[in-house]
Design a protein around this motif. Structure first.
Motif, PDB file in Angstrom:
ATOM      1  N   LYS A  40      29.404  35.440  33.621  1.00 29.90           N
ATOM      2  CA  LYS A  40      28.458  36.087  34.527  1.00 29.90           C
ATOM      3  C   LYS A  40      29.121  36.492  35.839  1.00 29.90           C
ATOM      4  O   LYS A  40      28.754  37.494  36.433  1.00 29.90           O
ATOM      5  CB  LYS A  40      27.280  35.160  34.820  1.00 29.90           C
ATOM      6  CG  LYS A  40      26.279  35.056  33.703  1.00 29.90           C
ATOM      7  CD  LYS A  40      25.137  34.140  34.092  1.00 29.90           C
ATOM      8  CE  LYS A  40      24.151  33.972  32.969  1.00 29.90           C
ATOM      9  NZ  LYS A  40      23.076  33.034  33.320  1.00 29.90           N
ATOM     10  N   SER A  41      30.070  35.711  36.317  1.00 34.05           N
ATOM     11  CA  SER A  41      30.720  36.005  37.590  1.00 34.05           C
ATOM     12  C   SER A  41      31.816  37.044  37.475  1.00 34.05           C
ATOM     13  O   SER A  41      32.470  37.378  38.447  1.00 34.05           O
ATOM     14  CB  SER A  41      31.293  34.726  38.199  1.00 34.05           C
ATOM     15  OG  SER A  41      32.391  34.278  37.411  1.00 34.05           O
ATOM     16  N   GLU A  42      32.025  37.575  36.282  1.00 41.54           N
ATOM     17  CA  GLU A  42      33.035  38.595  36.038  1.00 41.54           C
ATOM     18  C   GLU A  42      34.407  38.133  36.526  1.00 41.54           C
ATOM     19  O   GLU A  42      35.113  38.822  37.233  1.00 41.54           O
ATOM     20  CB  GLU A  42      32.623  39.915  36.668  1.00 41.54           C
ATOM     21  CG  GLU A  42      31.319  40.455  36.102  1.00 41.54           C
ATOM     22  CD  GLU A  42      30.843  41.702  36.806  1.00 41.54           C
ATOM     23  OE1 GLU A  42      31.528  42.168  37.727  1.00 41.54           O
ATOM     24  OE2 GLU A  42      29.785  42.188  36.427  1.00 41.54           O
ATOM     25  N   ILE A  46      37.836  39.868  38.625  1.00 45.42           N
ATOM     26  CA  ILE A  46      38.401  39.324  39.860  1.00 45.42           C
ATOM     27  C   ILE A  46      39.881  39.039  39.687  1.00 45.42           C
ATOM     28  O   ILE A  46      40.703  39.364  40.551  1.00 45.42           O
ATOM     29  CB  ILE A  46      37.635  38.050  40.289  1.00 45.42           C
ATOM     30  CG1 ILE A  46      36.202  38.405  40.666  1.00 45.42           C
ATOM     31  CG2 ILE A  46      38.326  37.346  41.433  1.00 45.42           C
ATOM     32  CD1 ILE A  46      35.292  37.213  40.849  1.00 45.42           C
ATOM     33  N   LEU A  47      40.248  38.444  38.564  1.00 48.08           N
ATOM     34  CA  LEU A  47      41.663  38.162  38.294  1.00 48.08           C
ATOM     35  C   LEU A  47      42.483  39.445  38.211  1.00 48.08           C
ATOM     36  O   LEU A  47      43.590  39.523  38.749  1.00 48.08           O
ATOM     37  CB  LEU A  47      41.815  37.371  36.997  1.00 48.08           C
ATOM     38  CG  LEU A  47      41.574  35.877  37.092  1.00 48.08           C
ATOM     39  CD1 LEU A  47      41.718  35.243  35.715  1.00 48.08           C
ATOM     40  CD2 LEU A  47      42.530  35.223  38.058  1.00 48.08           C
ATOM     41  N   GLU A  48      41.955  40.459  37.555  1.00 48.27           N
ATOM     42  CA  GLU A  48      42.674  41.726  37.458  1.00 48.27           C
ATOM     43  C   GLU A  48      42.878  42.344  38.826  1.00 48.27           C
ATOM     44  O   GLU A  48      43.930  42.904  39.114  1.00 48.27           O
ATOM     45  CB  GLU A  48      41.905  42.698  36.555  1.00 48.27           C
ATOM     46  CG  GLU A  48      41.993  42.371  35.087  1.00 48.27           C
ATOM     47  CD  GLU A  48      41.162  43.304  34.226  1.00 48.27           C
ATOM     48  OE1 GLU A  48      40.541  44.245  34.774  1.00 48.27           O
ATOM     49  OE2 GLU A  48      41.119  43.085  33.010  1.00 48.27           O
ATOM     50  N   ASN A  49      41.887  42.237  39.693  1.00 45.24           N
ATOM     51  CA  ASN A  49      41.985  42.811  41.030  1.00 45.24           C
ATOM     52  C   ASN A  49      43.061  42.104  41.853  1.00 45.24           C
ATOM     53  O   ASN A  49      43.803  42.746  42.590  1.00 45.24           O
ATOM     54  CB  ASN A  49      40.636  42.731  41.736  1.00 45.24           C
ATOM     55  CG  ASN A  49      40.633  43.501  43.028  1.00 45.24           C
ATOM     56  OD1 ASN A  49      41.299  44.516  43.170  1.00 45.24           O
ATOM     57  ND2 ASN A  49      39.872  43.014  43.985  1.00 45.24           N
ATOM     58  N   TYR A  50      43.152  40.799  41.739  1.00 45.88           N
ATOM     59  CA  TYR A  50      44.100  40.055  42.557  1.00 45.88           C
ATOM     60  C   TYR A  50      45.485  39.945  41.941  1.00 45.88           C
ATOM     61  O   TYR A  50      46.429  39.557  42.612  1.00 45.88           O
ATOM     62  CB  TYR A  50      43.552  38.663  42.884  1.00 45.88           C
ATOM     63  CG  TYR A  50      42.520  38.739  43.975  1.00 45.88           C
ATOM     64  CD1 TYR A  50      42.886  38.985  45.288  1.00 45.88           C
ATOM     65  CD2 TYR A  50      41.172  38.602  43.697  1.00 45.88           C
ATOM     66  CE1 TYR A  50      41.948  39.084  46.288  1.00 45.88           C
ATOM     67  CE2 TYR A  50      40.223  38.701  44.692  1.00 45.88           C
ATOM     68  CZ  TYR A  50      40.624  38.935  45.990  1.00 45.88           C
ATOM     69  OH  TYR A  50      39.690  39.043  46.975  1.00 45.88           O
ATOM     70  N   THR A  51      45.645  40.280  40.680  1.00 44.89           N
ATOM     71  CA  THR A  51      46.976  40.236  40.083  1.00 44.89           C
ATOM     72  C   THR A  51      47.631  41.603  40.075  1.00 44.89           C
ATOM     73  O   THR A  51      48.833  41.696  39.853  1.00 44.89           O
ATOM     74  CB  THR A  51      46.914  39.704  38.634  1.00 44.89           C
ATOM     75  OG1 THR A  51      46.005  40.501  37.883  1.00 44.89           O
ATOM     76  CG2 THR A  51      46.486  38.252  38.608  1.00 44.89           C
TER      77      THR A  51
END
Length: 110
Positions: A40-42, A46-51
């Motif tokens: 639900k928190s996607e 988030i991981l893709e954005n920060y990596t």
């Protein structure tokens, strides 16, 4: 990960010793809840954005430009309103003389 459609999966705990059955069932249910909340928190997005360094740089650049533009416009508006309000007090006896001197100084240097 288990069933993530909102219903908790029933786990078979017969292959565990009697004293561990309740604990295994509780832990499996909790793992399902954690998996569902991560979905639900996607968390993947988030991981893709920060990596991805490109995405991070672009995001931070746009945030910085937005903050800088907002700060500049906000300062301009507040100082403009303050200047207008102070110009209304030029005819006041004590304050007006001081403000008139400041206005002459600003007009001479601009």
């Amino acid at each position: 990960m288990g069933n993530l459609t909102g219903k908790m999966k029933n786990y078979e705990v017969d292959d565990h010793p009697f004293e561990l059955r309740h604990e295994v069932k509780r832990l499996n249910t909790r793992l399902d809840q954690i998996a569902e909340s991560l979905e639900k928190s996607e968390f993947k997005d988030i991981l893709e954005n920060y990596t991805d360094p490109k995405k991070r740089i672009i995001t931070n650049l746009m945030a910085g430009v937005s903050r800088g533009l907002g700060l500049s416009l906000g300062t301009f508006i507040v100082l403009g309103i303050l200047g207008y309000v102070l110009s209304l007090f030029v005819n006041v006896p004590v304050i007006g003389e001081y403000l008139a001197e400041i206005k002459k100084y600003i007009d001479a240097n601009s």
